[in-house]
Scaffold this motif. Structure first.
Motif, PDB file in Angstrom:
ATOM      1  N   ASP A  98      86.423 -29.421 -55.188  1.00 34.79           N
ATOM      2  CA  ASP A  98      86.061 -29.296 -55.907  1.00 34.79           C
ATOM      3  C   ASP A  98      86.090 -29.991 -57.185  1.00 34.79           C
ATOM      4  O   ASP A  98      86.398 -29.779 -57.977  1.00 34.79           O
ATOM      5  N   GLY A  99      86.692 -31.531 -56.978  1.00 33.04           N
ATOM      6  CA  GLY A  99      86.938 -32.232 -57.900  1.00 33.04           C
ATOM      7  C   GLY A  99      85.296 -32.909 -58.744  1.00 33.04           C
ATOM      8  O   GLY A  99      84.715 -33.443 -58.038  1.00 33.04           O
ATOM      9  N   VAL A 117      92.944 -39.529 -52.709  1.00 32.09           N
ATOM     10  CA  VAL A 117      91.575 -40.524 -52.671  1.00 32.09           C
ATOM     11  C   VAL A 117      90.264 -39.943 -52.962  1.00 32.09           C
ATOM     12  O   VAL A 117      90.206 -38.240 -52.139  1.00 32.09           O
ATOM     13  N   ASP A 118      89.337 -40.390 -53.488  1.00 36.14           N
ATOM     14  CA  ASP A 118      88.469 -40.117 -53.608  1.00 36.14           C
ATOM     15  C   ASP A 118      87.280 -39.639 -52.580  1.00 36.14           C
ATOM     16  O   ASP A 118      86.789 -41.010 -51.965  1.00 36.14           O
ATOM     17  N   LEU A 119      87.039 -38.590 -51.221  1.00 36.09           N
ATOM     18  CA  LEU A 119      86.586 -38.496 -50.005  1.00 36.09           C
ATOM     19  C   LEU A 119      84.719 -38.611 -50.116  1.00 36.09           C
ATOM     20  O   LEU A 119      83.925 -38.456 -49.337  1.00 36.09           O
ATOM     21  N   GLY A 120      84.781 -38.243 -51.762  1.00 37.99           N
ATOM     22  CA  GLY A 120      82.609 -38.427 -51.571  1.00 37.99           C
ATOM     23  C   GLY A 120      82.377 -37.632 -52.048  1.00 37.99           C
ATOM     24  O   GLY A 120      83.007 -36.324 -52.058  1.00 37.99           O
ATOM     25  N   GLY A 236      78.781 -34.759 -59.856  1.00 37.47           N
ATOM     26  CA  GLY A 236      79.233 -34.385 -58.315  1.00 37.47           C
ATOM     27  C   GLY A 236      80.548 -33.751 -58.274  1.00 37.47           C
ATOM     28  O   GLY A 236      81.148 -33.928 -58.368  1.00 37.47           O
ATOM     29  N   ILE A 237      80.400 -32.601 -57.549  1.00 34.10           N
ATOM     30  CA  ILE A 237      81.842 -32.346 -56.439  1.00 34.10           C
ATOM     31  C   ILE A 237      82.222 -32.539 -55.416  1.00 34.10           C
ATOM     32  O   ILE A 237      81.552 -33.231 -54.073  1.00 34.10           O
ATOM     33  N   HIS A 238      82.947 -33.119 -55.514  1.00 35.97           N
ATOM     34  CA  HIS A 238      83.904 -34.085 -55.118  1.00 35.97           C
ATOM     35  C   HIS A 238      85.148 -33.562 -54.058  1.00 35.97           C
ATOM     36  O   HIS A 238      85.940 -32.624 -54.216  1.00 35.97           O
ATOM     37  N   SER A 239      84.938 -33.948 -53.073  1.00 37.69           N
ATOM     38  CA  SER A 239      86.490 -33.868 -51.986  1.00 37.69           C
ATOM     39  C   SER A 239      87.446 -35.028 -52.678  1.00 37.69           C
ATOM     40  O   SER A 239      87.121 -36.441 -51.858  1.00 37.69           O
ATOM     41  N   ILE A 240      88.877 -33.993 -52.749  1.00 40.40           N
ATOM     42  CA  ILE A 240      89.891 -35.237 -53.137  1.00 40.40           C
ATOM     43  C   ILE A 240      91.077 -35.189 -52.187  1.00 40.40           C
ATOM     44  O   ILE A 240      91.319 -33.732 -52.355  1.00 40.40           O
ATOM     45  N   ALA A 241      91.398 -36.112 -51.287  1.00 39.65           N
ATOM     46  CA  ALA A 241      92.501 -35.913 -51.080  1.00 39.65           C
ATOM     47  C   ALA A 241      93.390 -36.451 -51.433  1.00 39.65           C
ATOM     48  O   ALA A 241      93.791 -37.818 -52.323  1.00 39.65           O
ATOM     49  N   ARG A 242      94.751 -36.513 -50.808  1.00 39.31           N
ATOM     50  CA  ARG A 242      96.444 -37.039 -51.240  1.00 39.31           C
ATOM     51  C   ARG A 242      95.982 -38.343 -50.201  1.00 39.31           C
ATOM     52  O   ARG A 242      95.458 -39.076 -49.047  1.00 39.31           O
ATOM     53  N   THR A 243      96.978 -39.504 -50.471  1.00 35.28           N
ATOM     54  CA  THR A 243      97.128 -40.555 -50.298  1.00 35.28           C
ATOM     55  C   THR A 243      97.961 -40.756 -48.844  1.00 35.28           C
ATOM     56  O   THR A 243      98.514 -39.238 -48.170  1.00 35.28           O
ATOM     57  N   GLY A 244      97.436 -40.765 -47.411  1.00 32.39           N
ATOM     58  CA  GLY A 244      97.995 -41.449 -45.800  1.00 32.39           C
ATOM     59  C   GLY A 244      96.675 -40.607 -45.442  1.00 32.39           C
ATOM     60  O   GLY A 244      97.227 -39.812 -44.583  1.00 32.39           O
ATOM     61  N   PHE A 245      95.828 -39.503 -46.486  1.00 39.25           N
ATOM     62  CA  PHE A 245      95.086 -38.404 -45.341  1.00 39.25           C
ATOM     63  C   PHE A 245      94.446 -38.958 -44.086  1.00 39.25           C
ATOM     64  O   PHE A 245      93.951 -38.492 -43.253  1.00 39.25           O
ATOM     65  N   GLU A 246      93.992 -40.707 -44.484  1.00 43.53           N
ATOM     66  CA  GLU A 246      92.645 -41.136 -44.030  1.00 43.53           C
ATOM     67  C   GLU A 246      93.082 -41.354 -42.891  1.00 43.53           C
ATOM     68  O   GLU A 246      93.022 -41.220 -41.237  1.00 43.53           O
ATOM     69  N   GLU A 247      94.899 -41.752 -42.856  1.00 46.10           N
ATOM     70  CA  GLU A 247      95.561 -42.340 -41.354  1.00 46.10           C
ATOM     71  C   GLU A 247      95.967 -40.647 -40.721  1.00 46.10           C
ATOM     72  O   GLU A 247      95.204 -40.671 -39.594  1.00 46.10           O
ATOM     73  N   TRP A 255      84.291 -36.223 -41.464  1.00 45.00           N
ATOM     74  CA  TRP A 255      83.496 -35.021 -41.496  1.00 45.00           C
ATOM     75  C   TRP A 255      82.718 -34.819 -42.834  1.00 45.00           C
ATOM     76  O   TRP A 255      81.781 -34.488 -43.661  1.00 45.00           O
ATOM     77  N   LEU A 256      84.311 -35.314 -43.925  1.00 49.77           N
ATOM     78  CA  LEU A 256      84.474 -34.721 -45.136  1.00 49.77           C
ATOM     79  C   LEU A 256      83.519 -35.593 -45.806  1.00 49.77           C
ATOM     80  O   LEU A 256      82.939 -35.304 -47.365  1.00 49.77           O
ATOM     81  N   GLN A 257      83.459 -36.822 -45.331  1.00 45.88           N
ATOM     82  CA  GLN A 257      82.883 -38.071 -45.928  1.00 45.88           C
ATOM     83  C   GLN A 257      81.302 -37.804 -45.321  1.00 45.88           C
ATOM     84  O   GLN A 257      80.235 -38.449 -47.541  1.00 45.88           O
TER      85      GLN A 257
END
Length: 305
Positions: A98-99, A117-120, A236-247, A255-257
């Motif tokens: 909800d970013g 990390v902004d996933l879009g 835009g409403i963005h999915s925001i993750a912690r660093t290291g999430f992509e790994e 999926w979230l991107q």
């Protein structure tokens, strides 16, 4: 009093303590059966959910249902927006859905951005508003100062640290000469309770609000025009993750991107959850029913490899 406000107030009280009790999400777990088992994704996932922000709550429950079917173990943890951003940056939460960018949550991205990390964006129709009862005597914010008495000389806001609150204080109020009005801030559930009470009493009220929000279907309200553009354009409403999430979650990252949800679909999910007599304990069942009615769309959310 609408039942949802009793529920929302309880959620807010619990959410204020959420950071103290949230669990670390970095531990590996034995993969259960499901798609998560066939990828390198970790299976324990914690999603941070903002108190009082229905679009984020709705999609968080949706993704919880989807991911648990795929073999993940998902927890939803409630807190206000600031603590959620801090929690994601600190690794207490894995992701929040909800970013609002580029304006509403810009300060949090500036403060914590090195650890996020902004996933879009998954919806690009988000707008901040000042809303009034449908039969209010004005149609524009520029008329509010001259009609302040009709609204009890008050603007009812949400959390003090919210981006919407900052935009109202720093842009709306000085631009339209509203310094003489009391700007009341407390929480989103408290604002909605005041809105509900004023509507029931047939009184004028002006509140800070945003779209998409179920309140537009629940109450006879409308937005005030903002001719000076003080609340900004659509976000835009963005999915925001912690660093290291992509790994740690390469499949879920994909999926979230790729995640998209138009406002019509979002409204239908919000209405099912919030414009009914459902309580929070009912949400999993409500969401399961909604999924069955929108199965083709839901299946498409995990079709990306």
């Amino acid at each position: 009093m609408h039942k949802r406000f009793i529920r929302a107030t309880a959620v807010a009280a619990v959410g204020a303590l959420a950071l103290a009790g949230c669990s670390s999400s970095g531990d590996e777990a034995e993969a259960p059966e499901g798609d998560a088992a066939s990828t390198s994704d970790q299976t324990d996932l914690t999603i941070g959910v903002f108190n009082g922000w229905p679009e984020g709550e709705a999609v968080s429950y949706l993704w919880e249902a989807i991911l648990e079917e795929q073999g993940y173990d998902v927890e939803l943890e409630y807190a206000d927006a600031g603590p959620v951003f801090a929690g994601v940056a600190g690794g207490d939460y894995d992701v929040t859905l909800d970013g609002w960018l580029p304006m509403t949550h810009a300060d949090y991205m500036t403060e914590f951005g090195d650890d996020l990390v902004d996933l879009g964006s998954w919806n690009d129709d988000a707008v901040l508003t000042l809303a009034v009862n449908e039969d209010a005597p004005i149609t524009s914010i520029e008329e509010l100062a001259d009609n302040a008495d009709a609204f009890g000389n008050r603007i009812v806001g949400i959390e003090p640290g919210a981006g919407l609150t900052g935009a109202t204080q720093d842009s709306v109020i000085p631009t339209y000469g509203l310094e003489g009005m009391e700007f009341v801030t407390s929480s989103t559930p408290a604002m909605l309770a005041e809105l509900s009470g004023a509507i029931d009493a047939g009184e004028n009220i002006v509140v800070t609000l945003w779209r998409p929000h179920w309140a537009y279907d629940e109450f006879p309200i409308r937005d005030l025009e903002d001719p000076e553009g003080t609340l900004g354009a659509a976000e835009g409403i963005h999915s925001i993750a912690r660093t290291g999430f992509e790994e740690d979650f390469p499949q879920l990252t994909a999926w979230l991107q790729a995640f998209e949800m138009d406002s019509e679909l979002l409204f239908s999910l919000e209405n099912a959850m919030f414009n009914s007599d459902a309580t929070q304990s009912d949400y999993p069942e409500v969401v399961a029913t909604w999924i069955s009615e929108n199965q083709e769309y839901v299946d498409s959310l995990t079709a990306t490899e």
